[in-house]
Design a protein around this motif. Structure first.
Motif, PDB file in Angstrom:
ATOM      1  N   LEU A 148       1.458   4.936  -9.678  1.00  0.00           N
ATOM      2  CA  LEU A 148       1.062   5.917  -8.670  1.00  0.00           C
ATOM      3  C   LEU A 148      -0.421   5.864  -8.371  1.00  0.00           C
ATOM      4  CD1 LEU A 148       3.266   8.985  -9.679  1.00  0.00           C
ATOM      5  CD2 LEU A 148       3.519   7.499  -7.675  1.00  0.00           C
ATOM      6  N   LEU A 149      -1.231   5.514  -9.359  1.00  0.00           N
ATOM      7  CA  LEU A 149      -2.668   5.406  -9.099  1.00  0.00           C
ATOM      8  C   LEU A 149      -2.967   4.293  -8.098  1.00  0.00           C
ATOM      9  CD1 LEU A 149      -4.235   5.915 -12.639  1.00  0.00           C
ATOM     10  CD2 LEU A 149      -4.153   7.544 -10.740  1.00  0.00           C
ATOM     11  N   GLN A 150      -2.090   3.330  -7.982  1.00  0.00           N
ATOM     12  CA  GLN A 150      -2.276   2.244  -7.021  1.00  0.00           C
ATOM     13  C   GLN A 150      -1.688   2.570  -5.653  1.00  0.00           C
ATOM     14  OE1 GLN A 150      -4.150  -0.530  -7.679  1.00  0.00           O
ATOM     15  NE2 GLN A 150      -4.566   0.604  -9.580  1.00  0.00           N
ATOM     16  N   THR A 151      -0.714   3.466  -5.598  1.00  0.00           N
ATOM     17  CA  THR A 151      -0.013   3.701  -4.332  1.00  0.00           C
ATOM     18  C   THR A 151      -0.242   5.079  -3.719  1.00  0.00           C
ATOM     19  OG1 THR A 151       1.981   4.458  -5.506  1.00  0.00           O
ATOM     20  CG2 THR A 151       1.829   2.107  -4.989  1.00  0.00           C
ATOM     21  N   ALA A 152      -0.614   6.068  -4.536  1.00  0.00           N
ATOM     22  CA  ALA A 152      -0.684   7.436  -4.027  1.00  0.00           C
ATOM     23  C   ALA A 152      -2.079   7.851  -3.584  1.00  0.00           C
ATOM     24  CB  ALA A 152      -0.168   8.423  -5.077  1.00  0.00           C
ATOM     25  N   ILE A 153      -3.100   7.105  -3.982  1.00  0.00           N
ATOM     26  CA  ILE A 153      -4.456   7.396  -3.531  1.00  0.00           C
ATOM     27  C   ILE A 153      -5.015   6.165  -2.828  1.00  0.00           C
ATOM     28  CG2 ILE A 153      -4.939   9.187  -5.236  1.00  0.00           C
ATOM     29  CD1 ILE A 153      -6.231   7.178  -7.000  1.00  0.00           C
ATOM     30  N   SER A 154      -6.005   6.382  -1.995  1.00  0.00           N
ATOM     31  CA  SER A 154      -6.500   5.296  -1.147  1.00  0.00           C
ATOM     32  C   SER A 154      -7.376   4.317  -1.926  1.00  0.00           C
ATOM     33  CB  SER A 154      -7.304   5.865   0.021  1.00  0.00           C
ATOM     34  OG  SER A 154      -8.544   6.385  -0.426  1.00  0.00           O
ATOM     35  N   ALA A 155      -7.538   3.132  -1.370  1.00  0.00           N
ATOM     36  CA  ALA A 155      -8.418   2.136  -1.967  1.00  0.00           C
ATOM     37  C   ALA A 155      -9.851   2.658  -2.045  1.00  0.00           C
ATOM     38  CB  ALA A 155      -8.358   0.838  -1.165  1.00  0.00           C
ATOM     39  N   ASP A 156     -10.281   3.369  -1.021  1.00  0.00           N
ATOM     40  CA  ASP A 156     -11.635   3.914  -1.007  1.00  0.00           C
ATOM     41  C   ASP A 156     -11.820   4.938  -2.123  1.00  0.00           C
ATOM     42  OD1 ASP A 156     -14.251   4.275   0.612  1.00  0.00           O
ATOM     43  OD2 ASP A 156     -13.522   6.323   0.390  1.00  0.00           O
ATOM     44  N   THR A 157     -10.817   5.795  -2.335  1.00  0.00           N
ATOM     45  CA  THR A 157     -10.885   6.774  -3.416  1.00  0.00           C
ATOM     46  C   THR A 157     -10.987   6.078  -4.763  1.00  0.00           C
ATOM     47  OG1 THR A 157      -9.645   8.434  -2.150  1.00  0.00           O
ATOM     48  CG2 THR A 157      -9.670   8.676  -4.541  1.00  0.00           C
ATOM     49  N   ARG A 158     -10.192   5.038  -4.970  1.00  0.00           N
ATOM     50  CA  ARG A 158     -10.220   4.316  -6.243  1.00  0.00           C
ATOM     51  C   ARG A 158     -11.578   3.670  -6.495  1.00  0.00           C
ATOM     52  NH1 ARG A 158      -5.129   2.568  -4.377  1.00  0.00           N
ATOM     53  NH2 ARG A 158      -5.934   0.463  -3.973  1.00  0.00           N
ATOM     54  N   GLN A 159     -12.234   3.222  -5.425  1.00  0.00           N
ATOM     55  CA  GLN A 159     -13.501   2.528  -5.567  1.00  0.00           C
ATOM     56  C   GLN A 159     -14.686   3.483  -5.720  1.00  0.00           C
ATOM     57  OE1 GLN A 159     -13.679   0.029  -2.102  1.00  0.00           O
ATOM     58  NE2 GLN A 159     -11.940  -1.240  -2.739  1.00  0.00           N
ATOM     59  N   ARG A 160     -14.678   4.578  -4.970  1.00  0.00           N
ATOM     60  CA  ARG A 160     -15.873   5.426  -4.883  1.00  0.00           C
ATOM     61  C   ARG A 160     -15.789   6.749  -5.627  1.00  0.00           C
ATOM     62  NH1 ARG A 160     -17.707   7.880  -1.032  1.00  0.00           N
ATOM     63  NH2 ARG A 160     -15.784   8.168   0.169  1.00  0.00           N
ATOM     64  N   PRO A 162     -14.331   8.144  -8.826  1.00  0.00           N
ATOM     65  CA  PRO A 162     -13.651   8.075 -10.121  1.00  0.00           C
ATOM     66  C   PRO A 162     -13.188   9.431 -10.634  1.00  0.00           C
ATOM     67  CG  PRO A 162     -16.011   7.686 -10.370  1.00  0.00           C
ATOM     68  CD  PRO A 162     -15.715   7.644  -8.904  1.00  0.00           C
ATOM     69  N   LEU A 163     -13.887  10.508 -10.273  1.00  0.00           N
ATOM     70  CA  LEU A 163     -13.448  11.826 -10.719  1.00  0.00           C
ATOM     71  C   LEU A 163     -12.129  12.216 -10.066  1.00  0.00           C
ATOM     72  CD1 LEU A 163     -16.774  13.887 -10.889  1.00  0.00           C
ATOM     73  CD2 LEU A 163     -15.437  12.930 -12.772  1.00  0.00           C
ATOM     74  N   ALA A 164     -11.953  11.857  -8.795  1.00  0.00           N
ATOM     75  CA  ALA A 164     -10.684  12.132  -8.126  1.00  0.00           C
ATOM     76  C   ALA A 164      -9.552  11.341  -8.769  1.00  0.00           C
ATOM     77  CB  ALA A 164     -10.787  11.797  -6.637  1.00  0.00           C
ATOM     78  N   VAL A 165      -9.833  10.084  -9.102  1.00  0.00           N
ATOM     79  CA  VAL A 165      -8.829   9.255  -9.780  1.00  0.00           C
ATOM     80  C   VAL A 165      -8.477   9.871 -11.130  1.00  0.00           C
ATOM     81  CG1 VAL A 165      -8.323   6.978 -10.720  1.00  0.00           C
ATOM     82  CG2 VAL A 165      -9.612   7.179  -8.589  1.00  0.00           C
ATOM     83  N   ALA A 166      -9.495  10.316 -11.854  1.00  0.00           N
ATOM     84  CA  ALA A 166      -9.264  10.916 -13.165  1.00  0.00           C
ATOM     85  C   ALA A 166      -8.436  12.195 -13.047  1.00  0.00           C
ATOM     86  CB  ALA A 166     -10.602  11.215 -13.844  1.00  0.00           C
ATOM     87  N   PHE A 167      -8.689  12.980 -12.009  1.00  0.00           N
ATOM     88  CA  PHE A 167      -7.924  14.221 -11.819  1.00  0.00           C
ATOM     89  C   PHE A 167      -6.450  13.900 -11.613  1.00  0.00           C
ATOM     90  CE2 PHE A 167      -5.765  17.463  -9.487  1.00  0.00           C
ATOM     91  CZ  PHE A 167      -6.290  18.655  -9.940  1.00  0.00           C
ATOM     92  N   VAL A 168      -6.163  12.973 -10.711  1.00  0.00           N
ATOM     93  CA  VAL A 168      -4.765  12.629 -10.436  1.00  0.00           C
ATOM     94  C   VAL A 168      -4.116  12.068 -11.686  1.00  0.00           C
ATOM     95  CG1 VAL A 168      -3.235  11.166  -9.057  1.00  0.00           C
ATOM     96  CG2 VAL A 168      -5.206  12.275  -7.977  1.00  0.00           C
ATOM     97  N   ARG A 169      -4.833  11.196 -12.387  1.00  0.00           N
ATOM     98  CA  ARG A 169      -4.291  10.595 -13.607  1.00  0.00           C
ATOM     99  C   ARG A 169      -3.978  11.667 -14.647  1.00  0.00           C
ATOM    100  NH1 ARG A 169      -6.281   7.901 -18.449  1.00  0.00           N
ATOM    101  NH2 ARG A 169      -5.028   6.027 -18.862  1.00  0.00           N
ATOM    102  N   GLU A 170      -4.902  12.594 -14.846  1.00  0.00           N
ATOM    103  CA  GLU A 170      -4.698  13.643 -15.840  1.00  0.00           C
ATOM    104  C   GLU A 170      -3.552  14.573 -15.437  1.00  0.00           C
ATOM    105  OE1 GLU A 170      -5.626  15.773 -19.442  1.00  0.00           O
ATOM    106  OE2 GLU A 170      -5.945  13.739 -18.688  1.00  0.00           O
ATOM    107  N   SER A 171      -3.481  14.916 -14.144  1.00  0.00           N
ATOM    108  CA  SER A 171      -2.403  15.789 -13.673  1.00  0.00           C
ATOM    109  C   SER A 171      -1.045  15.181 -13.976  1.00  0.00           C
ATOM    110  CB  SER A 171      -2.552  16.044 -12.167  1.00  0.00           C
ATOM    111  OG  SER A 171      -1.564  16.945 -11.706  1.00  0.00           O
ATOM    112  N   LEU A 172      -0.917  13.885 -13.722  1.00  0.00           N
ATOM    113  CA  LEU A 172       0.354  13.206 -13.966  1.00  0.00           C
ATOM    114  C   LEU A 172       0.621  13.034 -15.456  1.00  0.00           C
ATOM    115  CD1 LEU A 172      -0.002  10.539 -11.160  1.00  0.00           C
ATOM    116  CD2 LEU A 172       1.691  12.375 -11.198  1.00  0.00           C
TER     117      LEU A 172
END
Length: 265
Positions: A148-160, A162-172
């Motif tokens: 889901l980290l590869q498909t549910a959030i945008s490439a730009d979010t993954r690159q720029r 990291p806190l947003a990525v961490a939030f989604v990862r932790e929520s899941l």
């Protein structure tokens, strides 16, 4: 902030003013809406962890959209809320649509982030397969999260961001495997609401890289809102499905303007 448990469901309440009820999506919780709280400063905000999610994971029995609707209406009744603005994300937008279509007097407006009327057949099959994977335990949930980290959030979010990525990862990752599996099955069996009957003003927010609620599907949804008092579609650039987490400032602005316009009506 006040916290209570209503029929084994975790409920947070904060602020004063017109009532707002926040309904999260699959793998989410009340925290999904924390980035939107600055836009709700003059409202009574009620955030619920749906049965099977967040702090309500111990809820027993099968989960369904109908059960989520009944839970939220019961929470509103216990809290004395007769009419509310409803804010939903992902699966939560389906729940909100059912409430708005079937209980128009309870609905002041709908603000839907990553909205979908119902999953297409391919997505329903994928949800059932994900439920089976979640029941494999921690390793299965880890595999789900990584995908889901590869498909549910945008490439730009993954690159720029990291806190947003961490939030989604932790929520899941915080989701219990069995409870998450039942939540997947609820989404897999989600019936479509009669959106043509919705009368309240509606805000629809999607990301241009949202594979769950792609912009073309969101615009098609808006075309079916024949009775809505107003409707607005917003597509955020370089954004995936977790719109409030990936683009909080833009989502705050759209929500604040939408609620102000609704109040003027």
């Amino acid at each position: 902030m006040a916290f209570q448990t209503i029929d084994r469901v975790a409920v947070e309440e904060e602020g004063e003013g017109p009532a707002v009820v926040c309904v999260h999506g699959l793998g989410g919780s009340a925290n999904t809406f924390t980035p939107l709280m600055p836009a709700l400063a003059r409202h009574r905000v009620i955030r619920v962890d749906l049965p099977g999610s967040g702090r309500s994971q111990r809820a027993e029995g099968a989960l369904s959209i109908e059960r989520y609707v009944d839970t939220l209406l019961r929470v509103c009744e216990r809290l004395g809320v007769e009419r509310a603005h409803w804010i939903g994300h992902s699966m939560g937008t389906i729940v909100c649509q059912h409430i708005a279509a079937d209980h128009p007097k309870r609905t002041a407006s709908l603000a839907l982030f990553g909205p979908l009327i119902a999953p297409p057949d391919a997505a329903r099959a994928a949800m059932r397969a994900r439920a089976a994977k979640a029941r494999e335990g921690a390793a299965g949930m880890q595999e789900i999260v990584q995908g889901l980290l590869q498909t549910a959030i945008s490439a730009d979010t993954r690159q720029r961001l990291p806190l947003a990525v961490a939030f989604v990862r932790e929520s899941l990752m915080r989701q219990d495997g069995e409870a998450y599996a039942r939540s997947c099955e609820a989404l897999a069996g989600a019936p479509a609401a009669a959106v043509e009957r919705i009368e309240a003003p509606v805000l629809l927010v999607s990301g241009d890289e949202d594979g769950v609620a792609p912009p073309q599907a969101v615009r098609a949804m808006a075309d079916r809102l024949h009775q809505a008092a107003s409707k607005r579609v917003v597509v955020l650039p370089r954004c995936g499905h977790w719109t409030p987490i990936e683009r909080p400032e833009e989502c705050q602005r759209e929500l604040r303007d939408f609620l102000a316009e609704t109040a003027r009506r």
